[in-house]
Design an enzyme around this catalytic site. Structure first.
Site, PDB file in Angstrom:
ATOM      1  CG  HIS A 138      -1.984  -1.057   1.153  1.00 35.99           C
ATOM      2  ND1 HIS A 138      -3.235  -0.891   1.676  1.00 35.99           N
ATOM      3  CD2 HIS A 138      -1.966  -2.295   0.590  1.00 35.99           C
ATOM      4  CE1 HIS A 138      -3.964  -1.978   1.453  1.00 35.99           C
ATOM      5  NE2 HIS A 138      -3.209  -2.846   0.797  1.00 35.99           N
ATOM      6  CD  GLU A 140      -2.141   4.455   2.886  1.00 35.64           C
ATOM      7  OE1 GLU A 140      -1.770   3.717   1.953  1.00 35.64           O
ATOM      8  OE2 GLU A 140      -3.336   4.706   3.117  1.00 35.64           O
ATOM      9  CB  CYS A 165      -7.182   0.443   4.121  1.00 33.90           C
ATOM     10  SG  CYS A 165      -5.639  -0.479   4.106  1.00 33.90           S
ATOM     11  CB  CYS A 168      -2.537   1.640   5.773  1.00 37.54           C
ATOM     12  SG  CYS A 168      -2.143   1.169   4.082  1.00 37.54           S
TER      13      CYS A 168
HETATM   14  N1  THU Z   1      -4.426   0.921  -1.270  1.00 37.49           N
HETATM   15  C1  THU Z   1      -3.502   1.757  -0.693  1.00 37.49           C
HETATM   16  O1  THU Z   1      -2.422   1.975  -1.270  1.00 37.49           O
HETATM   17  N2  THU Z   1      -3.783   2.317   0.511  1.00 37.49           N
HETATM   18  C2  THU Z   1      -4.926   2.086   1.223  1.00 37.49           C
HETATM   19  O2  THU Z   1      -5.036   2.526   2.353  1.00 37.49           O
HETATM   20  C3  THU Z   1      -6.006   1.292   0.612  1.00 37.49           C
HETATM   21  C4  THU Z   1      -5.712   0.637  -0.668  1.00 37.49           C
HETATM   22  C5  THU Z   1      -4.101   0.256  -2.544  1.00 37.49           C
HETATM   23  C6  THU Z   1      -3.896  -1.222  -2.405  1.00 37.49           C
HETATM   24  C7  THU Z   1      -4.240  -1.716  -3.789  1.00 37.49           C
HETATM   25  O3  THU Z   1      -3.100  -1.557  -4.612  1.00 37.49           O
HETATM   26  C8  THU Z   1      -5.313  -0.748  -4.276  1.00 37.49           C
HETATM   27  O4  THU Z   1      -5.166   0.431  -3.455  1.00 37.49           O
HETATM   28  C9  THU Z   1      -6.721  -1.268  -4.160  1.00 37.49           C
HETATM   29  O5  THU Z   1      -7.012  -1.615  -2.875  1.00 37.49           O
HETATM   30 ZN    ZN Z   2      -3.907   0.466   3.075  1.00 42.97          ZN
END
Ligand code: THU
Ligand code: ZN
Length: 335
Positions: A138, A140, A165, A168
């Site tokens: 992710h 973060e 999320c 994270c």
């Molecule tokens: N994603 C993030 O980078 N941060 C979050 O807090 C939620 C989701 C990314 C993970 C994945 O690559 C895409 O968004 C769909 O969930």
């Molecule tokens: Zn996340």
């Protein structure tokens, strides 16, 4: 977290630049391949002043650029943009997002972390093509791992396009289990992580007094093995891994065609699943530094001899998916 997804490819996304509601645009690394590393700046930061863009262009065009904006540049940027550092971090999200590699979701996310030094670090989400969703990093996590690899003493704030999320929140908590990291999102007051993650399952649940920062130093000896530079850099990364739960330190080094090395240390989490493998951490470094998978020529992995768990199988699977012709070097170091 707030990303951008219109179900389009990154190249098609150029056509919708600037049209999304939050001004967060859909851009990926390959789009800028012909324009130099700083070519993206006028597209992703159209509202920045020309002097600010040239400060950033100088940073991005440095061949050693690693996704870090040093505190002195941050001071100049806040002055030029006549803004506070929290707002600057939010304004820089579209730059971080432009590094996103999300071939599965087409949902492009960027994040910016501020370290105790005052330096800023970019991060973007990374999805491994054709592989299980659990391998995704992710945005973060990617920004935190960037600060970690630069040996920040602590993380003080993290900016992202919408609330992070749950995965994270859990990962960020390991960086500073006191819950004091400020989460910055557009149009909302800053919130301490502890308010987003009450009753946290933290490192103390497994008997640890501290989190991942400051970066621990472990002594792994190279033993009798005289590896090449991939093993040397991977060993350095392994010595800086955070593996309190498995006692299985490990590190990766990615060598690019141009001879640059990107190191990645293993970063564990008390809840296990949000842990970052050393290859994931190294990929976050590769991407933050403006390189991409096609530039990977070799990868080294070092782990501790006789350790409880091994990163070798997962490293080889992911490497096969992103750089099948890269050479792979492995060493188990006496511990
Ligand atoms: N994603 C993030 O980078 N941060 C979050 O807090 C939620 C989701 C990314 C993970 C994945 O690559 C895409 O968004 C769909 O969930
Ligand atoms: Zn996340």
């Amino acid at each position: 977290m707030q990303g951008s997804s219109n179900g389009v490819t990154r190249r098609e996304a150029l056509g919708v630049l600037g049209t999304s509601a939050l001004g967060l645009t859909l851009i990926g690394t390959t789009v800028f391949a012909d324009e130099g590393r700083s070519g993206r700046l006028s597209q992703v930061l159209p509202k920045f002043t020309a002097p600010s863009r040239s400060i950033l262009a100088r940073l991005l065009d440095d061949p050693a650029y690693s996704g870090r904006i040093p505190a002195n540049a941050v001071a100049e940027l806040t002055k030029n943009e006549n803004t506070a550092v929290d707002k600057l971090m939010l304004d820089l999200l579209s730059l971080a997002q432009s590094y996103s590699s999300a071939p599965i979701s087409n949902f492009y996310v960027g994040a910016i972390v501020r370290g105790a030094s005052g330096d800023l670090y970019t991060g973007a989400n990374i999805e491994i093509p054709g592989q299980c969703l659990g391998f995704a990093v992710h945005a973060e996590q990617s920004a935190c791992s960037n600060a970690y690899m630069h040996e920040e003493q602590a993380i003080t704030a993290l900016a992202v396009g919408g609330a992070p999320c749950g995965h994270c929140r859990q990962f960020i908590n390991e960086m500073s289990p006191d819950g004091e990291i400020l989460i910055l999102t557009p149009d909302k007051p800053p919130a301490k992580l502890s308010s987003l993650l009450p009753a946290a399952f933290g490192p103390s649940a497994l008997g640890m007094k501290h989190g991942a920062l400051p970066v621990p130093h472990t002594n792994l000896s190279p033993g009798g093995y005289s590896g090449g530079p991939e093993i040397f850099h991977a060993l350095q990364a392994a010595c800086r891994s955070y593996a309190p739960y498995s006692s299985s330190p490990s590190g990766v080094a990615i060598r690019t065609m141009k001879g640059r090395f990107h190191r990645g240390s293993y970063i564990e989490n008390v809840a296990f699943n949000p842990s970052l493998s050393p290859l994931e951490t190294a990929l976050a470094a590769l991407i933050a530094g403006g390189d991409d998978y096609s530039s990977i020529s070799a990868v080294g992995l070092v782990e501790a001899q006789g350790a409880k768990i091994s990163q070798r199988p997962v490293t080889e699977i992911v490497l096969k998916a992103i750089a099948p012709s890269a050479k792979f070097f492995y060493s188990a170091a006496p511990y």
